[in-house]
Write an enzyme that holds these catalytic residues in place. Sequence first.
Site, mmCIF file in Angstrom:
data_model
loop_
_atom_site.group_PDB
_atom_site.id
_atom_site.type_symbol
_atom_site.label_atom_id
_atom_site.label_comp_id
_atom_site.label_asym_id
_atom_site.label_seq_id
_atom_site.Cartn_x
_atom_site.Cartn_y
_atom_site.Cartn_z
ATOM 1 N N PHE A 137 -7.262 -32.809 18.128
ATOM 2 C CA PHE A 137 -7.246 -33.885 19.118
ATOM 3 C C PHE A 137 -6.817 -35.195 18.482
ATOM 4 C CE2 PHE A 137 -9.672 -37.489 20.973
ATOM 5 C CZ PHE A 137 -8.895 -37.633 22.116
ATOM 6 N N LEU A 186 -21.407 -41.477 23.206
ATOM 7 C CA LEU A 186 -20.743 -40.195 23.480
ATOM 8 C C LEU A 186 -21.747 -39.080 23.205
ATOM 9 C CD1 LEU A 186 -18.396 -38.218 23.920
ATOM 10 C CD2 LEU A 186 -17.711 -38.623 21.537
ATOM 11 N N VAL A 216 -22.718 -34.877 24.380
ATOM 12 C CA VAL A 216 -22.548 -33.634 25.131
ATOM 13 C C VAL A 216 -23.829 -32.823 24.939
ATOM 14 C CG1 VAL A 216 -21.283 -31.430 25.184
ATOM 15 C CG2 VAL A 216 -20.016 -33.590 25.020
ATOM 16 N N SER A 226 -18.986 -27.757 21.287
ATOM 17 C CA SER A 226 -17.829 -27.024 20.736
ATOM 18 C C SER A 226 -16.953 -26.382 21.795
ATOM 19 C CB SER A 226 -18.282 -25.943 19.729
ATOM 20 O OG SER A 226 -19.131 -26.534 18.765
ATOM 21 N N LEU A 271 -15.122 -30.517 25.176
ATOM 22 C CA LEU A 271 -15.422 -31.462 26.254
ATOM 23 C C LEU A 271 -15.237 -32.905 25.769
ATOM 24 C CD1 LEU A 271 -16.217 -30.552 29.032
ATOM 25 C CD2 LEU A 271 -18.627 -30.892 28.451
ATOM 26 N N LEU A 318 -23.995 -51.082 18.421
ATOM 27 C CA LEU A 318 -25.381 -50.632 18.632
ATOM 28 C C LEU A 318 -25.533 -49.122 18.445
ATOM 29 C CD1 LEU A 318 -25.912 -52.789 21.804
ATOM 30 C CD2 LEU A 318 -26.671 -53.317 19.471
HETATM 31 S S1 MYA Z 1 -20.663 -41.823 17.954
HETATM 32 C C1 MYA Z 1 -22.030 -40.805 18.491
HETATM 33 C C2 MYA Z 1 -21.559 -39.430 18.823
HETATM 34 N N1 MYA Z 1 -22.619 -38.639 19.409
HETATM 35 C C3 MYA Z 1 -23.385 -37.771 18.733
HETATM 36 O O1 MYA Z 1 -23.230 -37.586 17.537
HETATM 37 C C4 MYA Z 1 -24.467 -37.079 19.546
HETATM 38 C C5 MYA Z 1 -24.648 -35.621 19.174
HETATM 39 N N2 MYA Z 1 -23.379 -34.912 19.270
HETATM 40 C C6 MYA Z 1 -22.747 -34.617 20.433
HETATM 41 O O2 MYA Z 1 -23.169 -34.953 21.525
HETATM 42 C C7 MYA Z 1 -21.427 -33.866 20.307
HETATM 43 O O3 MYA Z 1 -21.378 -33.216 19.064
HETATM 44 C C8 MYA Z 1 -20.183 -34.784 20.464
HETATM 45 C C9 MYA Z 1 -18.903 -33.982 20.209
HETATM 46 C C10 MYA Z 1 -20.128 -35.332 21.893
HETATM 47 C C11 MYA Z 1 -20.193 -35.946 19.476
HETATM 48 N N3 MYA Z 1 -16.413 -39.440 17.851
HETATM 49 O O4 MYA Z 1 -16.261 -31.295 22.535
HETATM 50 P P1 MYA Z 1 -15.981 -30.855 21.146
HETATM 51 C C12 MYA Z 1 -14.208 -34.807 17.891
HETATM 52 C C13 MYA Z 1 -15.139 -39.096 18.128
HETATM 53 O O5 MYA Z 1 -15.647 -29.420 20.990
HETATM 54 P P2 MYA Z 1 -18.739 -31.384 20.485
HETATM 55 C C14 MYA Z 1 -20.072 -42.508 19.440
HETATM 56 O O6 MYA Z 1 -20.688 -42.456 20.460
HETATM 57 C C15 MYA Z 1 -13.985 -33.749 16.833
HETATM 58 O O7 MYA Z 1 -13.497 -34.355 15.653
HETATM 59 N N4 MYA Z 1 -14.698 -37.828 18.112
HETATM 60 O O8 MYA Z 1 -17.158 -31.245 20.139
HETATM 61 C C16 MYA Z 1 -18.691 -43.184 19.392
HETATM 62 C C17 MYA Z 1 -13.007 -32.846 17.512
HETATM 63 O O9 MYA Z 1 -11.711 -33.424 17.523
HETATM 64 P P3 MYA Z 1 -10.628 -32.937 16.423
HETATM 65 C C18 MYA Z 1 -15.580 -36.868 17.793
HETATM 66 O O10 MYA Z 1 -19.466 -31.300 19.212
HETATM 67 C C19 MYA Z 1 -17.713 -42.298 20.095
HETATM 68 C C20 MYA Z 1 -13.489 -32.863 18.949
HETATM 69 O O11 MYA Z 1 -14.263 -34.086 19.103
HETATM 70 C C21 MYA Z 1 -16.915 -37.153 17.502
HETATM 71 O O12 MYA Z 1 -19.133 -30.451 21.574
HETATM 72 C C22 MYA Z 1 -16.285 -42.741 19.936
HETATM 73 C C23 MYA Z 1 -14.419 -31.671 19.251
HETATM 74 O O13 MYA Z 1 -14.789 -31.753 20.579
HETATM 75 C C24 MYA Z 1 -17.316 -38.502 17.527
HETATM 76 N N5 MYA Z 1 -18.562 -38.886 17.249
HETATM 77 O O14 MYA Z 1 -18.869 -32.867 21.046
HETATM 78 C C25 MYA Z 1 -15.327 -41.840 20.677
HETATM 79 N N6 MYA Z 1 -17.564 -36.002 17.234
HETATM 80 O O15 MYA Z 1 -10.360 -31.478 16.681
HETATM 81 C C26 MYA Z 1 -13.867 -42.209 20.445
HETATM 82 C C27 MYA Z 1 -16.661 -35.028 17.352
HETATM 83 O O16 MYA Z 1 -9.411 -33.788 16.606
HETATM 84 C C28 MYA Z 1 -13.451 -43.411 21.250
HETATM 85 N N7 MYA Z 1 -15.461 -35.540 17.687
HETATM 86 O O17 MYA Z 1 -11.266 -33.153 15.092
HETATM 87 C C29 MYA Z 1 -11.984 -43.682 21.096
HETATM 88 C C30 MYA Z 1 -11.524 -44.916 21.876
HETATM 89 C C31 MYA Z 1 -11.395 -44.643 23.363
HETATM 90 C C32 MYA Z 1 -11.073 -45.862 24.190
HETATM 91 C C33 MYA Z 1 -9.656 -46.332 23.940
HETATM 92 C C34 MYA Z 1 -9.303 -47.523 24.865
HETATM 93 C C35 MYA Z 1 -8.013 -48.055 24.604
#
Ligand code: MYA
Length: 415
Positions: free
Chosen positions: A31, A165, A167, A173, A176, A415
Amino acid sequence: DLDANPLTKDDSSLETIVRKFQDTSLKRHKFWETQPVGQFKDVDDTSVPEGPIEPPAPLSEVKKEPYNLPSPYEWTTCEMDSEETCTEVYNLLKNNYVEDDESMFRFNYSKEFLRWALHPPGYYKSWHIGVRAKASKKLVAFITGVPARIRVRDVVVRMAEINFLCVHKKLRSKRLAPVMIKEVTRRVHLENIWQAAYTAGVVLPTPITTCQYWHRSLNPKKLIDVGFSRLGARMTMSRTVKLYKLPDSPATPGFRKMELRDVPAVTRLLRDYLSQFVVAPDFDENDVEHWLLPHENVVDSYLVESPKTHEITDFCSFYTLPSSILGNQTYSTLKAAYSYYNVSSKTPLLQLMNDALIVAKQKDFDVFNALDVMQNECFLKELKFGPGDGQLHYYLYNYRTRHALKPSELGLVLL
Ligand code: MYA
């Protein structure tokens, strides 16, 4: 598990940190490789100029429809003023949000904190995004943005600060998270904003800086009992309690709680102070009133008013973020204060922060946490903070900086 986490505990070994970083930076990111963020392959390329990676698109080209979710799920906009919705978000995060690597603690943001964090001046309700199961209507995922002006060197950029963020554990995994990130990006673009700032405990392409948490024990016995910290070598409990003992009240003459009438003076002090950092928020009086005026059980702010001239010379603040203690018979919550913005112009920062520790102890916090950002290094060791076991990485979306920053060049606390 290679992913370090921002909820860190005492004790860290530098070797572990270095290995985690090297291993994760070699991973493929299916991604993130498609997104306008600094890519690992370009880190050493200094020919690329600093600034936006992609130009803004005409608003007419921003997709009008939400991204598709897997069919059992639907989008919902979370109205955080509604007690019912706020409780659903609170419970989702309480049970599924950030944990330390060993699953001993989990962040437990309060409802009041979430409302405060999501309702700054000019906030957009459409950026508070939930995902529900269509059949049960249960909230299963969440992501948020809030608007901010962030200065990078001499350019002030309108950005979204992305946070919360999450899930549900049972839906991990399934890719989403990328859909949620794309959806929040779309909604940010609809407001003609093209950059974002965020932090994470995981290494992604590419941090603008990597910070470390430091922890100052206020209630060492409880911290040791719940496994947050360990009794040091050749230390007894009573020597440890004595080591961390603090005076009953702050030492600096004129140290008092910030009030509404202080907003103009605090804004001037803070703006002047933050101007020295490479990346920092561009706070005006409205922002200071929202983010820094004391708010019970959410944010605490103190300042030094000169007893002679009544000038406001120094300022310190911390926010309240408890963690659930998972599986302990005696204790269910760890009460943690997190250092926020601190400004010293007359009172040495060391003395100011010692007073901050004293008021945090009076308010019954168990631990005081601080990142090594801004000038924090100058007090951490001296005030008996110990290094944590995880990192916090800072990121910008669609904005490249020429080099990575040192944590001390960063003037931003999310935060
Ligand atoms: S940081 C806090 C994050 N939350 C947690 O750690 C809570 C516990 N964990 C979970 O809820 C899940 O594990 C999460 C991932 C939701 C984190 N930031 O759906 P998947 C990438 C960015 O299969 P899941 C905060 O809130 C991962 O490298 N990306 O994975 C700031 C992989 O991509 P790639 C992350 O484990 C958030 C893909 O997601 C993160 O089910 C900023 C896998 O998806 C992470 N923390 O769900 C977000 N963790 O294959 C970005 C995993 O490429 C904002 N991934 O490596 C960007 C700016 C957007 C706005 C732009 C405006 C212009």
